[in-house]
Design an enzyme around this catalytic site. Structure first.
Site, PDB file in Angstrom:
ATOM      1  N   HIS A  61       0.800  -1.221   0.000  1.00  0.00           N
ATOM      2  CA  HIS A  61       0.000   0.000   0.000  1.00  0.00           C
ATOM      3  C   HIS A  61       0.834   1.272   0.000  1.00  0.00           C
ATOM      4  O   HIS A  61       0.337   2.328  -0.390  1.00  0.00           O
ATOM      5  CB  HIS A  61      -0.948   0.017   1.202  1.00  0.00           C
ATOM      6  CG  HIS A  61      -2.144  -0.857   1.040  1.00  0.00           C
ATOM      7  ND1 HIS A  61      -2.136  -2.200   1.335  1.00  0.00           N
ATOM      8  CD2 HIS A  61      -3.404  -0.585   0.600  1.00  0.00           C
ATOM      9  CE1 HIS A  61      -3.322  -2.714   1.091  1.00  0.00           C
ATOM     10  NE2 HIS A  61      -4.104  -1.769   0.634  1.00  0.00           N
ATOM     11  N   GLY A  62       2.063   1.205   0.445  1.00  0.00           N
ATOM     12  CA  GLY A  62       2.839   2.426   0.408  1.00  0.00           C
ATOM     13  C   GLY A  62       4.172   2.308   1.115  1.00  0.00           C
ATOM     14  O   GLY A  62       4.395   1.402   1.930  1.00  0.00           O
TER      15      GLY A  62
END
Length: 486
Positions: free
Chosen positions: A325-326
């Site tokens: 996700h990041g």
């Protein structure tokens, strides 16, 4: 190009018109999809088209080469070529500065300071999604689950299909690619159902997500100025923001695909009505969860190994999912926390207990089911704090103030003002939203079959009410979807 933009409102009817004008010419339809998809994607920055074009050509070629050899060593070499190059691009654009900064910090902590030059890297929109989509093709061809295609146009259309290109669902080649080989028909019922799902997606995004964002952003950005009850509301608002935003995008994508004769997989199945965390993860971002399950978790042995390795596999899958996700430690913490939530269910053998919809064939849940739903939502909302926070310190401070100041007098006053004077309308909208979602929980999306047996006047009155609410509460400026940054 944003779904919630004037550009898309103009773009979609034009593509729709020319697409069905070519309804007897499959090859030309696929070419049009590729052109429209590249235009849709290049609307942000045309330079990123080279990445998706290269990834498409690479995996198309590797697929053909896999079909020409039975040598295990050569096949494995081709597979790893695809994995390393695709994940290499993803790693460079998404994680280069993250690893560099942490590398420098680690050496400085050990007393050996070094200099590292960060790069001003722009993350290509949707790279995490189409990278996993192309990898599914190569892996399935390698495993002989899929015959490699000789139709480059069809493969390019599969990789770049504009409705789900930038934020999913992450489609498997075994499901979506064959749909580009066969003639599509414009079916009235399918098109109407698609429009209905698009309408509900816009309601989720423009009414629920964007209005929740207004208050969630204010509370998270100034969390040190609010008490526990207000911070609790902020976590709840963000929980509905991310659900409305992401599932809203998926609804618009799936509905748009229906207009072109395609069927995409369901990406959300009313996850906030889950009775435990295992059920939640079967219902949230289904395309990503099943991707990790099939291509990471099961190859590691899944849960069909001894407890020690099952625990290891669980932590790997959740931490990798968080990191996907990041490039921030908050996402790793979010994944780790969800792994801890899941662990008791795994160890007790209850991770596949709740497979049927809640309150199946009943109007209301039992007291036990209601308690389970509330508890699961509460745990999920607390985990979302790490997802939303700027860094670990911010998340830690937020949770500390949340639990440490629930009953302060001034805090209760601030919360009362927020609920009844500022966000009162939003509370009402959320209650209506929850009711509609509950009534439609056995469908693919909430209003798929709602009022379907009523006469046309009742149905259209309901749809116009949704349109009016959207028009009244939608923000005045375009707001990007949250998952565009992933």
């Amino acid at each position: 190009m944003l779904f919630n933009s004037i550009d898309f409102v103009v773009f979609l009817p034009i593509v729709f018109f020319f697409y069905w004008l070519l309804r007897e010419k499959l090859k030309l339809q696929n070419i049009l999809i590729v052109i429209a998809s590249y235009l849709f994607y290049g609307w942000w920055d045309w330079r990123f088209l080279t990445l998706i074009a290269f990834s498409t050509a690479l995996d198309y070629r590797i697929g053909l080469q896999l079909s020409k050899t039975d040598n295990p060593r050569n096949r494995k070499l081709l597979l790893w070529c695809s994995i390393v190059i695709n994940l290499g691009f993803l790693g460079f654009f998404k994680y280069y500065n993250f690893f560099l900064d942490n590398f420098v910090t680690a050496f400085s902590f050990l007393g050996n300071p070094i200099n590292g030059q960060s790069l001003n890297i722009i993350l290509p929109v949707g790279i995490s999604f189409y990278t996993f989509q192309t990898l599914s093709y190569t892996i399935d061809v390698y495993k002989r689950k899929l015959t490699p295609t000789n139709d480059f146009v069809a493969f390019a259309a599969f990789v770049s299909f504009f409705p789900q290109l930038v934020a999913g669902p992450i489609e498997r080649a075994t499901h979506l690619l064959p749909q580009f080989y066969s003639q599509r028909q414009l079916e009235y019922r399918q098109a109407v159902n698609g429009l209905r799902q698009i309408l509900w997606g816009f309601f989720k995004k423009l009414v629920i997500a964007d209005n929740c964002a207004k208050y969630a952003n204010e509370i998270f950005d100034m969390s040190n100025q609010y008490g526990g009850t207000t911070l609790l509301l902020g976590a709840i608002f963000f929980a509905f923001q991310i659900y409305g935003d992401f599932s809203g995008y998926s609804d618009i994508a799936i509905g748009t695909a229906r207009l072109f004769g395609f069927k995409l997989m369901q990406n959300f199945a009313f996850p906030y009505f889950s009775r435990d965390m295992a059920e939640f993860w079967r219902r949230w971002h289904i395309s990503l969860s099943t991707w990790f399950r099939d291509y990471v978790y099961i190859p590691l042995g899944g849960s069909r190994v001894n407890k020690r390795f099952a625990i290891r596999n669980t932590f790997i899958i959740f931490i990798v999912s968080g990191f996907w996700h990041g490039a921030n430690w908050t996402f790793i913490a979010w994944g780790l926390l969800n792994a801890l939530y899941f662990l008791p269910l795994l160890l007790s053998g209850n991770n596949r207990k709740n497979l049927n919809p809640v309150a199946d064939k009943r109007i209301l849940p039992s007291v036990k089911e209601l308690f389970q739903i509330i508890l699961t939502f509460a745990l999920t909302s607390l985990a979302w704090v790490f997802f939303r926070a700027e860094n670990i310190q911010h998340a830690s401070d937020y949770l500390t103030h949340l639990f440490g100041g629930l009953y302060l007098k001034q805090n209760l006053v601030d919360t009362y003002v927020l609920i009844f004077y500022k966000a009162g309308y939003l509370i009402v909208l959320l209650m209506v939203f929850i009711i509609l979602e509950w009534l439609g929980r056995n469908s693919k999306f909430a209003i798929e079959h709602l009022l379907i047996r009523q006469n046309r006047f009742v149905r259209w009155t309901f749809y116009y009410c949704i349109i009016i609410v959207i028009a009244f509460y939608m923000p005045t400026t375009e707001s990007p979807f949250i998952y565009f940054q992933f």
